[in-house]
Motif scaffolding. Structure first.
Motif, PDB file in Angstrom:
ATOM      1  N   ASP A 225     -13.215 -84.234  40.222  1.00 32.85           N
ATOM      2  CA  ASP A 225     -12.914 -85.664  40.064  1.00 32.85           C
ATOM      3  C   ASP A 225     -13.194 -86.466  41.331  1.00 32.85           C
ATOM      4  OD1 ASP A 225     -12.204 -85.221  37.486  1.00 32.85           O
ATOM      5  OD2 ASP A 225     -10.034 -85.405  37.789  1.00 32.85           O
ATOM      6  N   GLU A 226     -12.826 -85.912  42.491  1.00 32.46           N
ATOM      7  CA  GLU A 226     -13.058 -86.642  43.745  1.00 32.46           C
ATOM      8  C   GLU A 226     -14.549 -86.887  43.958  1.00 32.46           C
ATOM      9  OE1 GLU A 226     -11.307 -86.299  48.189  1.00 32.46           O
ATOM     10  OE2 GLU A 226     -12.598 -84.618  47.615  1.00 32.46           O
ATOM     11  N   LEU A 227     -15.354 -85.850  43.717  1.00 37.38           N
ATOM     12  CA  LEU A 227     -16.802 -85.962  43.886  1.00 37.38           C
ATOM     13  C   LEU A 227     -17.375 -87.010  42.936  1.00 37.38           C
ATOM     14  CD1 LEU A 227     -19.438 -84.802  45.145  1.00 37.38           C
ATOM     15  CD2 LEU A 227     -19.450 -83.131  43.281  1.00 37.38           C
ATOM     16  N   LYS A 228     -17.000 -86.946  41.670  1.00 46.92           N
ATOM     17  CA  LYS A 228     -17.502 -87.894  40.679  1.00 46.92           C
ATOM     18  C   LYS A 228     -17.039 -89.314  40.976  1.00 46.92           C
ATOM     19  CE  LYS A 228     -17.248 -86.935  36.333  1.00 46.92           C
ATOM     20  NZ  LYS A 228     -16.724 -86.486  35.021  1.00 46.92           N
ATOM     21  N   THR A 229     -15.768 -89.460  41.344  1.00 47.40           N
ATOM     22  CA  THR A 229     -15.210 -90.792  41.584  1.00 47.40           C
ATOM     23  C   THR A 229     -15.869 -91.458  42.789  1.00 47.40           C
ATOM     24  OG1 THR A 229     -13.077 -90.177  40.633  1.00 47.40           O
ATOM     25  CG2 THR A 229     -13.102 -92.087  42.095  1.00 47.40           C
ATOM     26  N   TYR A 230     -16.027 -90.691  43.861  1.00 47.51           N
ATOM     27  CA  TYR A 230     -16.621 -91.286  45.064  1.00 47.51           C
ATOM     28  C   TYR A 230     -18.075 -91.679  44.814  1.00 47.51           C
ATOM     29  CZ  TYR A 230     -17.629 -92.217  49.931  1.00 47.51           C
ATOM     30  OH  TYR A 230     -17.994 -92.844  51.098  1.00 47.51           O
ATOM     31  N   PHE A 231     -18.822 -90.779  44.202  1.00 49.29           N
ATOM     32  CA  PHE A 231     -20.226 -91.066  43.898  1.00 49.29           C
ATOM     33  C   PHE A 231     -20.328 -92.300  43.007  1.00 49.29           C
ATOM     34  CE2 PHE A 231     -24.111 -90.523  41.356  1.00 49.29           C
ATOM     35  CZ  PHE A 231     -25.046 -90.298  42.353  1.00 49.29           C
ATOM     36  N   GLY A 232     -19.482 -92.363  41.973  1.00 52.39           N
ATOM     37  CA  GLY A 232     -19.497 -93.515  41.076  1.00 52.39           C
ATOM     38  C   GLY A 232     -19.131 -94.796  41.777  1.00 52.39           C
ATOM     39  N   ASP A 236     -21.552 -98.001  41.878  1.00 45.37           N
ATOM     40  CA  ASP A 236     -21.054 -99.264  41.325  1.00 45.37           C
ATOM     41  C   ASP A 236     -21.066-100.371  42.370  1.00 45.37           C
ATOM     42  OD1 ASP A 236     -20.648 -98.071  38.880  1.00 45.37           O
ATOM     43  OD2 ASP A 236     -18.491 -97.770  39.164  1.00 45.37           O
ATOM     44  N   TRP A 237     -20.723-100.039  43.601  1.00 47.93           N
ATOM     45  CA  TRP A 237     -20.729-101.033  44.679  1.00 47.93           C
ATOM     46  C   TRP A 237     -22.138-101.570  44.923  1.00 47.93           C
ATOM     47  CZ3 TRP A 237     -23.043-100.369  49.621  1.00 47.93           C
ATOM     48  CH2 TRP A 237     -22.831-101.429  50.511  1.00 47.93           C
ATOM     49  N   VAL A 238     -23.113-100.669  44.972  1.00 44.21           N
ATOM     50  CA  VAL A 238     -24.502-101.098  45.198  1.00 44.21           C
ATOM     51  C   VAL A 238     -24.974-101.979  44.045  1.00 44.21           C
ATOM     52  CG1 VAL A 238     -26.891-100.353  45.522  1.00 44.21           C
ATOM     53  CG2 VAL A 238     -25.037 -98.992  46.485  1.00 44.21           C
ATOM     54  N   SER A 239     -24.715-101.539  42.819  1.00 37.93           N
ATOM     55  CA  SER A 239     -25.250-102.249  41.657  1.00 37.93           C
ATOM     56  C   SER A 239     -24.581-103.603  41.430  1.00 37.93           C
ATOM     57  CB  SER A 239     -25.120-101.380  40.399  1.00 37.93           C
ATOM     58  OG  SER A 239     -23.768-101.096  40.116  1.00 37.93           O
ATOM     59  N   GLU A 253     -29.480 -94.839  52.530  1.00 32.62           N
ATOM     60  CA  GLU A 253     -28.243 -94.152  52.905  1.00 32.62           C
ATOM     61  C   GLU A 253     -27.054 -94.951  52.390  1.00 32.62           C
ATOM     62  OE1 GLU A 253     -27.931 -91.267  54.305  1.00 32.62           O
ATOM     63  OE2 GLU A 253     -30.080 -90.938  54.576  1.00 32.62           O
ATOM     64  N   TRP A 254     -26.952 -95.017  51.057  1.00 31.43           N
ATOM     65  CA  TRP A 254     -25.919 -95.862  50.464  1.00 31.43           C
ATOM     66  C   TRP A 254     -24.520 -95.373  50.781  1.00 31.43           C
ATOM     67  CZ3 TRP A 254     -27.614-100.334  49.644  1.00 31.43           C
ATOM     68  CH2 TRP A 254     -28.867-100.582  49.071  1.00 31.43           C
ATOM     69  N   GLY A 255     -24.342 -94.087  50.949  1.00 26.11           N
ATOM     70  CA  GLY A 255     -23.006 -93.572  51.268  1.00 26.11           C
ATOM     71  C   GLY A 255     -22.478 -94.151  52.567  1.00 26.11           C
ATOM     72  N   SER A 256     -23.291 -94.120  53.622  1.00 24.78           N
ATOM     73  CA  SER A 256     -22.845 -94.656  54.915  1.00 24.78           C
ATOM     74  C   SER A 256     -22.743 -96.180  54.873  1.00 24.78           C
ATOM     75  CB  SER A 256     -23.799 -94.214  56.032  1.00 24.78           C
ATOM     76  OG  SER A 256     -25.119 -94.661  55.779  1.00 24.78           O
ATOM     77  N   GLU A 292     -29.786-103.384  54.459  1.00 30.94           N
ATOM     78  CA  GLU A 292     -28.811-103.285  55.543  1.00 30.94           C
ATOM     79  C   GLU A 292     -28.785-104.578  56.355  1.00 30.94           C
ATOM     80  OE1 GLU A 292     -27.561-100.352  59.277  1.00 30.94           O
ATOM     81  OE2 GLU A 292     -29.300 -99.869  58.023  1.00 30.94           O
ATOM     82  N   TYR A 293     -29.951-105.184  56.553  1.00 26.55           N
ATOM     83  CA  TYR A 293     -30.043-106.445  57.300  1.00 26.55           C
ATOM     84  C   TYR A 293     -29.191-107.524  56.636  1.00 26.55           C
ATOM     85  CZ  TYR A 293     -32.236-110.706  59.198  1.00 26.55           C
ATOM     86  OH  TYR A 293     -32.465-111.921  59.787  1.00 26.55           O
ATOM     87  N   VAL A 294     -29.298-107.639  55.336  1.00 26.01           N
ATOM     88  CA  VAL A 294     -28.541-108.656  54.596  1.00 26.01           C
ATOM     89  C   VAL A 294     -27.048-108.329  54.608  1.00 26.01           C
ATOM     90  CG1 VAL A 294     -28.159-109.661  52.313  1.00 26.01           C
ATOM     91  CG2 VAL A 294     -30.481-109.323  53.152  1.00 26.01           C
ATOM     92  N   LEU A 295     -26.702-107.058  54.414  1.00 19.64           N
ATOM     93  CA  LEU A 295     -25.293-106.667  54.413  1.00 19.64           C
ATOM     94  C   LEU A 295     -24.636-106.950  55.757  1.00 19.64           C
ATOM     95  CD1 LEU A 295     -25.555-103.246  52.534  1.00 19.64           C
ATOM     96  CD2 LEU A 295     -24.463-105.323  51.662  1.00 19.64           C
ATOM     97  N   GLU A 296     -25.388-106.826  56.846  1.00 21.74           N
ATOM     98  CA  GLU A 296     -24.851-107.049  58.186  1.00 21.74           C
ATOM     99  C   GLU A 296     -24.784-108.526  58.550  1.00 21.74           C
ATOM    100  OE1 GLU A 296     -26.737-104.819  61.277  1.00 21.74           O
ATOM    101  OE2 GLU A 296     -25.319-103.175  61.001  1.00 21.74           O
TER     102      GLU A 296
END
Length: 385
Positions: A225-232, A236-239, A253-256, A292-296
């Motif tokens: 569950d932790e793996l699935k939840t974090y990945f999801g 979801d945040w990116v999309s 590097e969407w995770g970081s 990353e430029y826009v996010l920063e």
């Protein structure tokens, strides 16, 4: 580790009871159910390309050797394929009508083959080494024999080392090409589902780069569950942050980036408008850096690898600037001309840098009209002003 060579096993015997499940990660079986062809530590079947699988069958028909196959004998007296999974699966798939081979220019399935050819295939003997040893010995041998051929990638090796309930459940989720989420994931995650590359990304994100430690810690867990939840959460945040999709979004590097920016509030409309503006800008060379430029907050133009002034422009501007400076008796670096110690210094071209008069980040173009030459010291001190 004990090894015994067996030469009596035939194709028909090894493939008896063969069950091919299209849902990867569920296991394949033979030897009347005694042989697990795809144990937890094995990679997914990757030969189903109409080339490698066909080549295996053609080799049998022509009498070519298939090479050594290795089985691991378990404590329960069952067997697991250590090496040869791809070959055995290809044979079993052919025998159960999953693909055809070309004979005399025509596609022929196993059940429509000439009786003599079917018999030849069925009675072909395989060279099988049966190995018996500790789990550590078996895993080390597994890694050793998989150096040749299509080598195991890093995640496939980790799956072998940390095989257990966690790997089984994780592969069923992230290494299953029939998972309905794969299409959405593919916009942001680069790689091949069957080669464990989606699983690798998911583990990389949740473990903050410590995949092996994470897998060791959770090896006996059947719950992912932790793996699935974090990945999801990352997907979801990116999309939701970015309203559209560009090809350069795949493999970021969407995770970081999630860890760094997911608590920041963004206006998705404005974010995507800025992304599209930068995509249209002819001076932006590195479109992968746009996100990353826009996010920063558009603070680090170096992420975009902005197109610099070409050599011809530099020489033209330098010559004009230097001629004007000599006629006025001042330095050809405008900043040096305002300092008492250097106000008349004429710099060589090699000692100067081309600079945007109006910074690119403030709308300045990379053109001759917006170029000035500054000594290296003053150009580097100027920054983005």
């Amino acid at each position: 580790m004990e090894t015994t060579l067996h030469t009596e096993m035939t194709v028909a015997e090894v493939c008896k009871g063969f069950a091919y499940n299209e849902l990867e990660g569920k296991g394949l079986y033979g030897l009347s159910g005694k042989l697990t062809i795809q144990p937890e530590y094995q990679r997914n079947y990757i030969y189903a390309d109409g080339n490698k699988d066909v080549a295996v069958i053609e080799s049998i028909i022509k009498g070519y050797p298939l090479g050594l196959i290795y089985f691991n004998e378990t404590e329960e007296g069952r067997y697991e394929v250590l090496d040869g999974q791809q070959r055995i699966t290809s044979i079993g798939r052919f025998l159960t009508g999953k693909f055809s081979v070309m004979i005399d220019g025509k596609p022929i399935y196993y059940n429509t083959l000439d009786k003599e050819i079917r018999k030849k295939i069925d009675e072909t003997r395989l060279l099988v080494y049966i190995c018996k040893g500790t789990e550590q010995e078996i895993k080390e041998w597994f890694k050793t024999i998989n150096i040749a051929g299509v080598p195991l990638n890093e995640q496939e090796l980790l799956n072998a080392v940390y095989s257990g309930p966690f790997v089984t459940a994780a592969k069923a989720e992230f290494s299953n090409s029939r998972n309905s989420n794969v299409q959405k994931w593919s916009a942001y995650v680069k790689g091949n589902v069957k080669r464990q590359e989606f699983l690798q990304t998911a583990l990389e994100w949740v473990s903050k780069g410590q995949r092996a430690d994470y897998m060791a810690k959770h090896r006996a867990d059947g719950n992912i569950d932790e793996l699935k939840t974090y990945f999801g959460s990352v997907i979801d945040w990116v999309s939701t942050t970015f309203k559209g999709i560009e090809k350069e979004m795949c493999g970021q590097e969407w995770g970081s980036l999630y860890e760094k920016f997911h608590t920041t509030a963004y206006d998705p409309d404005k974010i995507w408008e800025k992304v599209q503006e930068l995509y249209r800008d002819p001076y932006v060379k590195n479109k992968r850096g746009v996100f990353e430029y826009v996010l920063e907050g558009c603070m680090r133009p170096e992420l975009l690898d902005i197109r610099i002034f070409d050599e011809a422009t530099k020489r033209t501007v330098y010559q004009k600037q230097t001629e004007e400076a000599r006629s006025k008796g001042v330095s050809n670096c405008p900043h040096c001309a305002m300092a008492e110690a250097t106000k008349t210094k004429i710099w060589e071209l090699k000692d100067m840098d081309a600079d945007h008069v109006t910074a690119w980040s403030k709308g300045g173009a990379t053109t001759k009209d917006n170029c000035q030459m500054l000594c290296k010291t003053h150009n580097r001190a100027k920054g983005n002003r």
